[in-house]
Write an enzyme that holds these catalytic residues in place. Sequence first.
Site, PDB file in Angstrom:
ATOM      1  N   GLU A   4       0.830  -1.203   0.000  1.00 18.38           N
ATOM      2  CA  GLU A   4       0.000   0.000   0.000  1.00 18.38           C
ATOM      3  C   GLU A   4       0.869   1.260   0.000  1.00 18.38           C
ATOM      4  OE1 GLU A   4      -2.941  -0.424   3.125  1.00 18.38           O
ATOM      5  OE2 GLU A   4      -4.003  -1.933   1.932  1.00 18.38           O
ATOM      6  N   GLU A  41      -1.446 -10.121  -6.014  1.00 22.47           N
ATOM      7  CA  GLU A  41      -1.377 -10.933  -7.233  1.00 22.47           C
ATOM      8  C   GLU A  41      -0.478 -10.273  -8.268  1.00 22.47           C
ATOM      9  OE1 GLU A  41      -4.003  -9.914  -5.558  1.00 22.47           O
ATOM     10  OE2 GLU A  41      -5.730 -11.233  -5.787  1.00 22.47           O
ATOM     11  N   CYS A  78      -6.629  -7.499 -11.259  1.00 22.05           N
ATOM     12  CA  CYS A  78      -5.711  -8.644 -11.156  1.00 22.05           C
ATOM     13  C   CYS A  78      -6.168  -9.796 -12.043  1.00 22.05           C
ATOM     14  CB  CYS A  78      -5.597  -9.104  -9.702  1.00 22.05           C
ATOM     15  SG  CYS A  78      -4.651  -7.942  -8.689  1.00 22.05           S
TER      16      CYS A  78
HETATM   17  N1  THU Z   1      -5.872  -6.383  -2.612  1.00 20.92           N
HETATM   18  C1  THU Z   1      -5.042  -7.325  -3.141  1.00 20.92           C
HETATM   19  O1  THU Z   1      -3.872  -7.432  -2.776  1.00 20.92           O
HETATM   20  N2  THU Z   1      -5.560  -8.161  -4.066  1.00 20.92           N
HETATM   21  C2  THU Z   1      -6.839  -8.121  -4.533  1.00 20.92           C
HETATM   22  O2  THU Z   1      -7.172  -8.863  -5.453  1.00 20.92           O
HETATM   23  C3  THU Z   1      -7.797  -7.210  -3.918  1.00 20.92           C
HETATM   24  C4  THU Z   1      -7.246  -6.207  -2.996  1.00 20.92           C
HETATM   25  C5  THU Z   1      -5.324  -5.470  -1.614  1.00 20.92           C
HETATM   26  C6  THU Z   1      -5.161  -4.043  -2.082  1.00 20.92           C
HETATM   27  C7  THU Z   1      -5.223  -3.290  -0.774  1.00 20.92           C
HETATM   28  O3  THU Z   1      -3.942  -3.251  -0.206  1.00 20.92           O
HETATM   29  C8  THU Z   1      -6.116  -4.138   0.120  1.00 20.92           C
HETATM   30  O4  THU Z   1      -6.163  -5.419  -0.490  1.00 20.92           O
HETATM   31  C9  THU Z   1      -7.517  -3.604   0.305  1.00 20.92           C
HETATM   32  O5  THU Z   1      -8.098  -3.321  -0.917  1.00 20.92           O
END
Ligand code: THU
Length: 133
Positions: A43, A54, A88
């Site tokens: 993040e 992913e 993703c």
């Molecule tokens: N997130 C992922 O890593 N993969 C996904 O397919 C959906 C969301 C993460 C992004 C963010 O850091 C957190 O989950 C909340 O959206």
Amino acid sequence: MSDELVRVAKAAQESAYAPYSNFHVGAAIESEDGRIFSGCNVENASYGLTICAERAAVGVAISSGVRRITKVVVVTDANPPSAPCGGCRQVLAEFGDDIEIVAVGPGGSRSWNITDLLPDKFGRRDLESKGSN
Ligand code: THU
């Protein structure tokens, strides 16, 4: 389900950098030649720059020469387990037409084929089929 992929995805989840959402995601990718790669969500204070687990894993795999993905395991703390987001799905679909995707959470797992999650994907064929105008 491949225990090794789940183990690797869980280890990656431990490294998730998610101070804003506190939603920790780990992903493990298996390539056609049997190698395993992992990634976690990364993040940013500028929220829109966040990288999903992913996509982080795809970057690692592709950087190691992978061009075909056969299986992906995504680990979250969600129940039911979270499927990959739309972006993703599109990124994963670039690297296989028959990718098995397994979502793992505290309450169990569920799985799909990439074509279930992203029917009628936009792909290279779309680019090849454009007219001359
Ligand atoms: N997130 C992922 O890593 N993969 C996904 O397919 C959906 C969301 C993460 C992004 C963010 O850091 C957190 O989950 C909340 O959206």
